[in-house]
Design a protein around this motif. Structure first.
Motif, short mmCIF file in Angstrom:
data_model
loop_
_atom_site.label_atom_id
_atom_site.label_comp_id
_atom_site.label_asym_id
_atom_site.label_seq_id
_atom_site.Cartn_x
_atom_site.Cartn_y
_atom_site.Cartn_z
N GLN A 91 0.85 -1.20 0.00
CA GLN A 91 0.00 0.00 0.00
C GLN A 91 0.88 1.24 0.00
O GLN A 91 1.72 1.41 0.87
N SER A 92 0.65 2.10 -0.98
CA SER A 92 1.46 3.32 -1.04
C SER A 92 0.94 4.38 -0.08
O SER A 92 1.65 5.29 0.28
N ALA A 93 -0.32 4.25 0.31
CA ALA A 93 -0.99 5.27 1.15
C ALA A 93 -1.01 6.63 0.46
O ALA A 93 -1.09 7.65 1.11
N TYR A 94 -0.94 6.63 -0.88
CA TYR A 94 -1.06 7.88 -1.62
C TYR A 94 -2.52 8.27 -1.82
O TYR A 94 -2.83 9.40 -2.13
N SER A 95 -3.38 7.30 -1.76
CA SER A 95 -4.69 7.49 -2.34
C SER A 95 -5.74 6.72 -1.57
O SER A 95 -5.48 5.65 -1.03
N LEU A 96 -6.94 7.28 -1.53
CA LEU A 96 -8.05 6.57 -0.92
C LEU A 96 -8.48 5.40 -1.77
O LEU A 96 -9.28 4.57 -1.35
N GLU A 98 -6.90 2.90 -2.77
CA GLU A 98 -6.36 1.59 -2.43
C GLU A 98 -7.28 0.96 -1.39
O GLU A 98 -7.17 1.25 -0.21
#
Lengths: 178, 432
Positions: A91-96, A98
């Motif tokens: 998970q990159s945690a860049y974006s909702l 994911e």
């Protein structure tokens, strides 16, 4: 929150991404026979991500059906609890965008809203590419998946629930512990 | 000796994949700075070709789990544009209300679940439940109301089924609207609390300004998400949405498999800050007061402030939703049978998805079969701008060290909340 059905059955996935849509196809068939599952709400959650938190709140039991890479034979269906698994997703945690149902369940639990019982049925995919059909391997087993989850939803006296259920690669349903 | 950086944030791709960040510098000289973005879900354009007109919305609503209302509404509008279909005032208001639900749901989720952890120094929202329990519960409650609006008006928590070409296949009852109104009213103090939390840590948003062209829908006297023409902060020119390709000017960048866009400059930005910069004069009272509290003014060119603009817009849509419900209840919900006679046509439309302006075009034959589609999503339009931000940010901040720059770059991407991996969400697990 208004009175909600005691049990929620959540189907996840995208019908347009091949086997990714298996959870939606199973829940649609289950919803057609909803009279067999009293006090149960069927939620087609698609790719709702953290929105699942709201579907879980105020229930006693949640049954979640999703496509899952589990290292099993393609077409295998496993029944497990969230605590039985760890996510391998990067998970990159860049974006909702994911989505991860395990995160949603954890948030629900920490908020004190999670049902006492959460059961996940995962189906091992063959093909996750664009396409509005299941792979032949999963399509051939669709009815057996539905029967297995329906048994989970049946009144307690009528069901036999092993900790893990495997729909074997040859299409027959077998059950074993895990 | 100048600063040396070696940042390579690479995420394993699945079907669509995540974005990668690369920044390298040696002895104070920047060698490489790249935002490597994967392809957007272009295969949906191929998927709708050959499909009947009434199959389009159910398909494109699955492009995105977060923005499924926006994709549904813009597809329906484009189809109606192609076939010359006019809709009733009731339909228009219900669609606006549905859109308010998605904006609220998405903005609160973004600010609460992605941005707040950054500002509070943790990895995700999960640990915040222990450290900031009341704040997280407030965020979840506000998010829940956005979800409820989508469920009541759209017929499902995501991928709506009620909104169809020509109107609504299923209408909400007046009692459902009254119940929604009560929930939305309860959201007002929650939003004020959320704004207070963000304000208390807003000083941690990096101070970074880069002159930028912002693009959004513009409508007279309205802070619009749904109607209007395409406007830019660089020009007074307003472009009809039917000509959106002349604004997006899509092109292929060698560092990305996604198409990038540009208009008057090398890049442009879309999203909450773009809408604010173009339409702030038309904010409703609570939203305007929220912007004032943060000191947010039009012509803001700090991309990190997009999250603050989302807080402002959350207040905006809550106020608008309450007005829409009042208007619908005053008039009364009336049955309106939907009848569409398919015909040939070429239609385009735009709506403001939470992440920015979203364009769809469809060409239908006389039987209503889709011959061609063009879908231009906000994330695609922001890729080039993220790259330009990176190019300006790295040299400006590199003296603060690798960890700071990496965090600043990741926060920058998060501020845009790109839609880069959302059409599949399957589990990937190992048994423990």
């Amino acid at each position: 929150m208004s009175q909600r059905a005691e049990t929620v059955v959540i189907g996840l996935g995208n019908l347009l991404m091949g086997d990714e849509g298996v959870g939606i196809r199973i829940i649609r068939k289950l919803a057609e026979q909803e009279e067999q599952s009293p006090d149960t709400e069927f939620v087609e959650a698609g790719a709702a991500g953290m929105g699942i938190v709201h579907a879980l709140a105020g229930r006693k039991k949640a049954v979640i059906i999703d496509c899952a890479r589990m290292g099993e034979r393609p077409g295998a269906m496993l029944r497990f609890a969230p605590r039985d698994v760890a996510s391998r997703k990067a998970q990159s945690a860049y974006s909702l965008h994911e989505g991860d149902i395990l995160q949603a369940i954890e948030l629900s639990a920490r908020l004190g809203e999670c049902p006492a019982s959460v059961v996940i049925f995962g189906v091992e995919p063959v093909d996750l590419g664009p396409g509005d059909r299941l792979s032949p391997a999963l399509n051939a087993r669709l009815d057996s998946y539905v029967r297995r989850v329906a048994r989970e939803l049946a009144p307690r006296s009528a069901r036999l629930t092993p900790p893990v259920c495997i729909v074997a690669g040859d299409g027959a349903v077998s059950e074993c512990g895990h | 000796m100048g600063q040396t950086l070696n940042i390579d944030v690479h995420h394993i791709t699945r079907v669509e994949g995540h974005g990668n960040i690369v920044a390298r510098a040696r002895d104070g000289k920047v060698q490489k700075v790249e935002w490597q973005a994967p392809e957007a879900p272009r295969f949906f354009e191929a998927m709708v070709r050959g499909r009947r007109w009434d199959e389009i919305q159910p398909i494109v609503s699955r492009i995105c789990g977060i923005c499924s209302v926006s994709h549904s509404l813009v597809a329906i509008k484009a189809l109606e544009n192609a076939m010359g279909i006019e809709v009733s005032e009731q339909t228009d208001k219900l669609r606006l209300l549905l859109d308010c639900g998605e904006q609220l749901e998405s903005h609160v989720l973004h600010v609460g679940y992605l941005v707040a952890p950054d500002l509070l120094g943790v990895k995700s929202v999960i640990p915040l439940v222990a450290s900031h329990p009341s704040e997280v519960k407030t965020i979840v409650a506000a998010h829940r109301v956005g979800n409820a609006i989508m469920e009541v008006i759209g017929g499902r928590m995501t991928h709506p089924v009620s909104a169809v070409p020509g109107g609504f296949a299923r209408l909400p009852t007046e009692q459902q609207l009254r119940d929604l109104k009560k929930q939305i009213e309860e959201t007002v103090p929650r939003l004020e609390a959320i704004a207070g939390v963000v304000l208390s840590v807003a000083g941690k948003l990096p101070a970074f300004d880069r002159p930028t062209e912002y693009i959004a829908l513009v409508e007279p006297k309205t802070y619009t998400f749904y109607h209007g023409k395409i406007g830019s902060t660089d020009t007074r020119e307003l472009v009809d949405v039917h000509n959106f390709e002349s604004v997006a000017n899509e092109y292929v960048s060698p560092q990305s498999t996604a198409k990038w866009t540009k208009w008057h400059r090398d890049s442009y930005a879309v999203g909450a800050l773009a809408r604010f910069n173009l339409n702030a004069a038309h904010l409703r009272p609570l939203a305007a007061q929220t912007a004032k509290t943060f000191g947010l003014k039009p012509d803001c060119c700090n991309p990190y402030m997009n999250s603050v603009a989302q807080v402002v817009e959350s207040a905006q849509v809550v106020e608008h939703a309450l007005q829409l419900i009042d208007e619908l209840l005053t008039r009364g919900i009336k049955p309106e049978p939907v009848k569409v006679t398919p015909k040939a046509g070429n239609g385009a439309a735009a709506v403001e998805a939470p992440r920015g302006i979203l364009f769809h075009r469809y060409v239908f034959d006389k039987a209503g079969i889709c011959e061609r589609a063009n879908i231009c999503i906000p994330t695609g339009q922001n890729h080039a701008n993220i790259q330009k931000d990176f190019e300006a940010l790295v040299p400006a901040m590199m003296d603060r060290g690798q960890d700071y720059v990496r965090q600043a770059l990741e926060m920058l991407v998060r501020s845009y909340d790109p839609c880069i991996s959302c059409s599949t969400h399957y589990l990937d697990v190992q048994f423990v």
